[in-house]
Design a protein around this motif. Structure first.
Motif, PDB file in Angstrom:
ATOM      1  N   GLY A   1       0.589  -0.947   0.281  1.00 53.12           N
ATOM      2  CA  GLY A   1      -0.159   0.236  -0.112  1.00 53.12           C
ATOM      3  C   GLY A   1       0.944   1.571   0.113  1.00 53.12           C
ATOM      4  N   ARG A   2       0.297   2.395   0.329  1.00 56.79           N
ATOM      5  CA  ARG A   2       0.873   3.232   0.673  1.00 56.79           C
ATOM      6  C   ARG A   2       1.928   3.755   1.310  1.00 56.79           C
ATOM      7  N   SER A   3       2.265   2.994   2.758  1.00 57.65           N
ATOM      8  CA  SER A   3       2.558   3.174   3.834  1.00 57.65           C
ATOM      9  C   SER A   3       3.972   2.437   3.189  1.00 57.65           C
ATOM     10  N   ALA A   4       3.627   1.181   2.465  1.00 57.07           N
ATOM     11  CA  ALA A   4       5.250   0.594   2.655  1.00 57.07           C
ATOM     12  C   ALA A   4       5.744   1.318   1.557  1.00 57.07           C
ATOM     13  N   PHE A   5       5.267   1.904   0.477  1.00 59.10           N
ATOM     14  CA  PHE A   5       5.735   3.125  -0.971  1.00 59.10           C
ATOM     15  C   PHE A   5       6.417   3.940  -0.152  1.00 59.10           C
ATOM     16  N   TYR A   6       6.021   4.943   0.604  1.00 63.65           N
ATOM     17  CA  TYR A   6       6.488   5.886   1.839  1.00 63.65           C
ATOM     18  C   TYR A   6       7.334   5.705   2.247  1.00 63.65           C
ATOM     19  N   ARG A   7       7.551   4.450   3.129  1.00 66.28           N
ATOM     20  CA  ARG A   7       9.134   3.637   3.662  1.00 66.28           C
ATOM     21  C   ARG A   7      10.126   3.495   2.990  1.00 66.28           C
ATOM     22  N   SER A   8       9.273   2.446   1.769  1.00 69.49           N
ATOM     23  CA  SER A   8      11.037   2.679   0.451  1.00 69.49           C
ATOM     24  C   SER A   8      11.340   4.085  -0.291  1.00 69.49           C
ATOM     25  N   LEU A   9       9.977   4.855   0.156  1.00 70.34           N
ATOM     26  CA  LEU A   9      10.575   5.447  -0.467  1.00 70.34           C
ATOM     27  C   LEU A   9      12.244   6.055   0.395  1.00 70.34           C
ATOM     28  N   VAL A  10      11.519   6.741   1.263  1.00 74.29           N
ATOM     29  CA  VAL A  10      12.142   6.481   2.794  1.00 74.29           C
ATOM     30  C   VAL A  10      13.567   6.293   2.778  1.00 74.29           C
ATOM     31  N   CYS A  11      13.263   5.298   2.992  1.00 77.61           N
ATOM     32  CA  CYS A  11      14.897   4.336   3.102  1.00 77.61           C
ATOM     33  C   CYS A  11      15.462   4.384   1.794  1.00 77.61           C
ATOM     34  N   ASP A  13      15.900   6.814   0.181  1.00 79.25           N
ATOM     35  CA  ASP A  13      16.711   8.419  -0.388  1.00 79.25           C
ATOM     36  C   ASP A  13      17.369   8.860   0.823  1.00 79.25           C
ATOM     37  N   LEU A  14      17.096   8.281   1.952  1.00 79.17           N
ATOM     38  CA  LEU A  14      18.152   8.768   3.081  1.00 79.17           C
ATOM     39  C   LEU A  14      19.556   8.730   3.328  1.00 79.17           C
ATOM     40  N   PRO A  15      19.678   8.010   1.776  1.00 79.30           N
ATOM     41  CA  PRO A  15      21.560   8.045   1.248  1.00 79.30           C
ATOM     42  C   PRO A  15      21.840   9.105   0.464  1.00 79.30           C
ATOM     43  N   ILE A  16      21.273   9.261  -0.164  1.00 79.94           N
ATOM     44  CA  ILE A  16      20.724  10.111  -1.130  1.00 79.94           C
ATOM     45  C   ILE A  16      21.016  11.004  -0.267  1.00 79.94           C
ATOM     46  N   VAL A  17      20.290  11.751   0.838  1.00 79.15           N
ATOM     47  CA  VAL A  17      20.364  12.767   1.271  1.00 79.15           C
ATOM     48  C   VAL A  17      21.254  13.441   2.777  1.00 79.15           C
ATOM     49  N   ALA A  18      21.783  12.198   2.612  1.00 79.00           N
ATOM     50  CA  ALA A  18      23.019  11.943   3.521  1.00 79.00           C
ATOM     51  C   ALA A  18      24.260  12.390   2.856  1.00 79.00           C
ATOM     52  N   VAL A  19      24.128  12.351   1.454  1.00 76.98           N
ATOM     53  CA  VAL A  19      25.152  11.933   0.203  1.00 76.98           C
ATOM     54  C   VAL A  19      25.316  14.559  -0.028  1.00 76.98           C
ATOM     55  N   VAL A  20      24.102  14.103   0.098  1.00 82.37           N
ATOM     56  CA  VAL A  20      24.004  15.925  -0.122  1.00 82.37           C
ATOM     57  C   VAL A  20      24.433  16.063   0.683  1.00 82.37           C
ATOM     58  N   VAL A  21      24.284  16.029   2.289  1.00 78.41           N
ATOM     59  CA  VAL A  21      23.871  16.799   3.332  1.00 78.41           C
ATOM     60  C   VAL A  21      25.816  17.499   3.449  1.00 78.41           C
ATOM     61  N   ILE A  83       9.370  11.468  -6.666  1.00 72.51           N
ATOM     62  CA  ILE A  83       8.642  12.161  -5.323  1.00 72.51           C
ATOM     63  C   ILE A  83       7.213  12.150  -7.229  1.00 72.51           C
ATOM     64  N   ALA A  84       7.882  12.220  -7.611  1.00 75.72           N
ATOM     65  CA  ALA A  84       6.942  12.620  -9.271  1.00 75.72           C
ATOM     66  C   ALA A  84       6.011  11.006  -9.399  1.00 75.72           C
ATOM     67  N   TRP A  85       6.463  10.368  -9.199  1.00 76.82           N
ATOM     68  CA  TRP A  85       6.507   8.951  -9.492  1.00 76.82           C
ATOM     69  C   TRP A  85       5.049   8.494  -7.943  1.00 76.82           C
ATOM     70  N   LEU A  86       5.683   8.559  -6.978  1.00 76.91           N
ATOM     71  CA  LEU A  86       4.557   8.680  -5.746  1.00 76.91           C
ATOM     72  C   LEU A  86       3.370   9.467  -6.529  1.00 76.91           C
ATOM     73  N   LEU A  87       3.496  10.568  -6.446  1.00 79.85           N
ATOM     74  CA  LEU A  87       2.187  11.809  -6.530  1.00 79.85           C
ATOM     75  C   LEU A  87       1.640  10.648  -8.497  1.00 79.85           C
ATOM     76  N   ILE A  88       2.163  10.480  -9.403  1.00 81.04           N
ATOM     77  CA  ILE A  88       1.478   9.843 -10.799  1.00 81.04           C
ATOM     78  C   ILE A  88       1.085   8.939  -9.932  1.00 81.04           C
ATOM     79  N   GLU A  89       1.836   7.630  -9.233  1.00 75.60           N
ATOM     80  CA  GLU A  89       0.823   6.117  -8.282  1.00 75.60           C
ATOM     81  C   GLU A  89      -0.224   6.837  -8.232  1.00 75.60           C
TER      82      GLU A  89
END
Length: 135
Positions: A1-11, A13-21, A83-89
Protein backbone atom coordinates in the motif's frame (compact mmCIF):
# COMPACT_ATOMS: atom_id res chain seq x y z
CA UNK A 1 0.00 0.00 0.00
CA UNK A 2 0.88 3.62 0.34
CA UNK A 3 2.68 3.28 3.66
CA UNK A 4 4.97 0.62 2.19
CA UNK A 5 5.78 2.90 -0.72
CA UNK A 6 6.48 5.83 1.61
CA UNK A 7 8.76 3.61 3.72
CA UNK A 8 10.64 2.40 0.65
CA UNK A 9 10.95 5.98 -0.58
CA UNK A 10 12.36 7.18 2.74
CA UNK A 11 14.70 4.21 3.13
CA UNK A 12 15.97 4.47 -0.43
CA UNK A 13 16.41 8.24 -0.28
CA UNK A 14 18.03 8.58 3.14
CA UNK A 15 21.48 7.79 1.69
CA UNK A 16 20.85 10.28 -1.12
CA UNK A 17 20.00 13.05 1.32
CA UNK A 18 22.93 12.10 3.56
CA UNK A 19 25.44 12.26 0.68
CA UNK A 20 24.13 15.64 -0.50
CA UNK A 21 24.04 17.13 3.01
CA UNK A 22 27.42 15.78 4.12
CA UNK A 23 29.13 16.86 0.90
CA UNK A 24 27.60 20.30 1.14
CA UNK A 25 28.59 20.56 4.79
CA UNK A 26 32.19 19.71 3.96
CA UNK A 27 32.32 22.28 1.15
CA UNK A 28 30.65 24.89 3.38
CA UNK A 29 33.24 24.27 6.11
CA UNK A 30 36.13 24.51 3.65
CA UNK A 31 34.71 27.79 2.33
CA UNK A 32 33.81 29.21 5.74
CA UNK A 33 30.19 29.69 4.73
CA UNK A 34 27.36 29.97 7.23
CA UNK A 35 24.91 27.05 7.39
CA UNK A 36 22.34 29.18 5.54
CA UNK A 37 24.79 30.05 2.76
CA UNK A 38 25.79 26.39 2.51
CA UNK A 39 22.17 25.25 2.28
CA UNK A 40 21.40 27.95 -0.29
CA UNK A 41 24.42 27.00 -2.43
CA UNK A 42 23.50 23.32 -2.20
CA UNK A 43 19.91 23.81 -3.36
CA UNK A 44 20.89 26.21 -6.14
CA UNK A 45 23.66 23.87 -7.32
CA UNK A 46 21.94 20.49 -6.91
CA UNK A 47 18.82 21.70 -8.73
CA UNK A 48 21.01 23.13 -11.54
CA UNK A 49 19.66 26.65 -11.05
CA UNK A 50 23.20 27.99 -10.60
CA UNK A 51 22.86 31.73 -10.02
CA UNK A 52 26.64 32.01 -9.61
CA UNK A 53 26.45 34.36 -6.64
CA UNK A 54 28.02 31.72 -4.36
CA UNK A 55 30.83 29.55 -5.62
CA UNK A 56 33.72 27.67 -4.09
CA UNK A 57 36.91 29.73 -4.01
CA UNK A 58 39.46 27.41 -2.41
CA UNK A 59 41.35 24.82 -4.44
CA UNK A 60 40.30 22.04 -2.05
CA UNK A 61 36.61 22.94 -2.44
CA UNK A 62 36.87 23.10 -6.21
CA UNK A 63 38.50 19.66 -6.37
CA UNK A 64 35.79 18.29 -4.11
CA UNK A 65 33.12 19.93 -6.28
CA UNK A 66 34.37 18.02 -9.32
CA UNK A 67 32.95 14.91 -7.64
CA UNK A 68 30.23 16.45 -5.52
CA UNK A 69 28.29 18.54 -8.06
CA UNK A 70 27.62 15.77 -10.63
CA UNK A 71 26.66 13.39 -7.82
CA UNK A 72 24.42 15.97 -6.13
CA UNK A 73 22.67 16.81 -9.41
CA UNK A 74 22.10 13.13 -10.23
CA UNK A 75 20.90 12.32 -6.73
CA UNK A 76 18.57 15.33 -6.68
CA UNK A 77 17.12 14.32 -10.05
CA UNK A 78 16.58 10.79 -8.71
CA UNK A 79 14.83 12.14 -5.62
CA UNK A 80 12.56 14.40 -7.69
CA UNK A 81 11.69 11.53 -10.03
CA UNK A 82 10.71 9.32 -7.09
CA UNK A 83 8.53 12.06 -5.65
CA UNK A 84 6.91 12.60 -9.07
CA UNK A 85 6.29 8.86 -9.40
CA UNK A 86 4.70 8.78 -5.95
CA UNK A 87 2.29 11.53 -6.96
CA UNK A 88 1.51 9.87 -10.30
CA UNK A 89 0.94 6.49 -8.66
CA UNK A 90 -1.36 7.97 -6.03
CA UNK A 91 -3.36 9.75 -8.73
CA UNK A 92 -3.62 6.54 -10.77
CA UNK A 93 -4.90 4.59 -7.74
CA UNK A 94 -7.52 7.22 -6.99
CA UNK A 95 -8.59 7.27 -10.64
CA UNK A 96 -8.90 3.46 -10.71
CA UNK A 97 -11.10 3.57 -7.61
CA UNK A 98 -13.31 6.26 -9.11
CA UNK A 99 -13.59 4.34 -12.40
CA UNK A 100 -14.58 1.18 -10.54
CA UNK A 101 -17.09 3.08 -8.45
CA UNK A 102 -18.59 4.66 -11.57
CA UNK A 103 -19.02 1.21 -13.13
CA UNK A 104 -20.54 -0.23 -9.97
CA UNK A 105 -22.89 2.54 -8.97
CA UNK A 106 -25.46 3.69 -11.47
CA UNK A 107 -29.11 4.60 -11.30
CA UNK A 108 -30.14 1.02 -12.00
CA UNK A 109 -28.34 -0.53 -9.03
CA UNK A 110 -28.25 2.40 -6.60
CA UNK A 111 -31.28 1.04 -4.79
CA UNK A 112 -29.42 -2.20 -4.07
CA UNK A 113 -26.51 -0.27 -2.55
CA UNK A 114 -28.60 2.35 -0.72
CA UNK A 115 -29.85 -0.15 1.87
CA UNK A 116 -31.35 2.43 4.22
CA UNK A 117 -33.03 4.39 1.39
CA UNK A 118 -31.61 7.72 2.50
CA UNK A 119 -30.45 8.64 -1.02
CA UNK A 120 -26.83 8.84 0.15
CA UNK A 121 -23.88 6.63 -0.61
CA UNK A 122 -21.74 6.48 2.51
CA UNK A 123 -18.11 5.43 2.39
CA UNK A 124 -18.97 2.19 4.18
CA UNK A 125 -21.63 1.25 1.64
CA UNK A 126 -19.39 2.32 -1.24
CA UNK A 127 -16.57 0.15 0.10
CA UNK A 128 -18.93 -2.81 0.52
CA UNK A 129 -20.15 -2.42 -3.07
CA UNK A 130 -16.57 -2.25 -4.34
CA UNK A 131 -15.63 -5.33 -2.30
CA UNK A 132 -18.55 -7.33 -3.72
CA UNK A 133 -17.82 -6.29 -7.28
CA UNK A 134 -16.39 -8.81 -9.69
CA UNK A 135 -12.74 -8.17 -10.47
Amino acid sequence: GRSAFYRSLVCADLPIVAVVVLGAGLIGCLEGWTPLDTMYWTVVTATTIGYGDESPATAASRWLCLLYIPAAVALTAELFSKIAWLLIERNMQERKQLDLLARLVNLENFGDIDTDNDGQLSEVRRDRAVARAPA
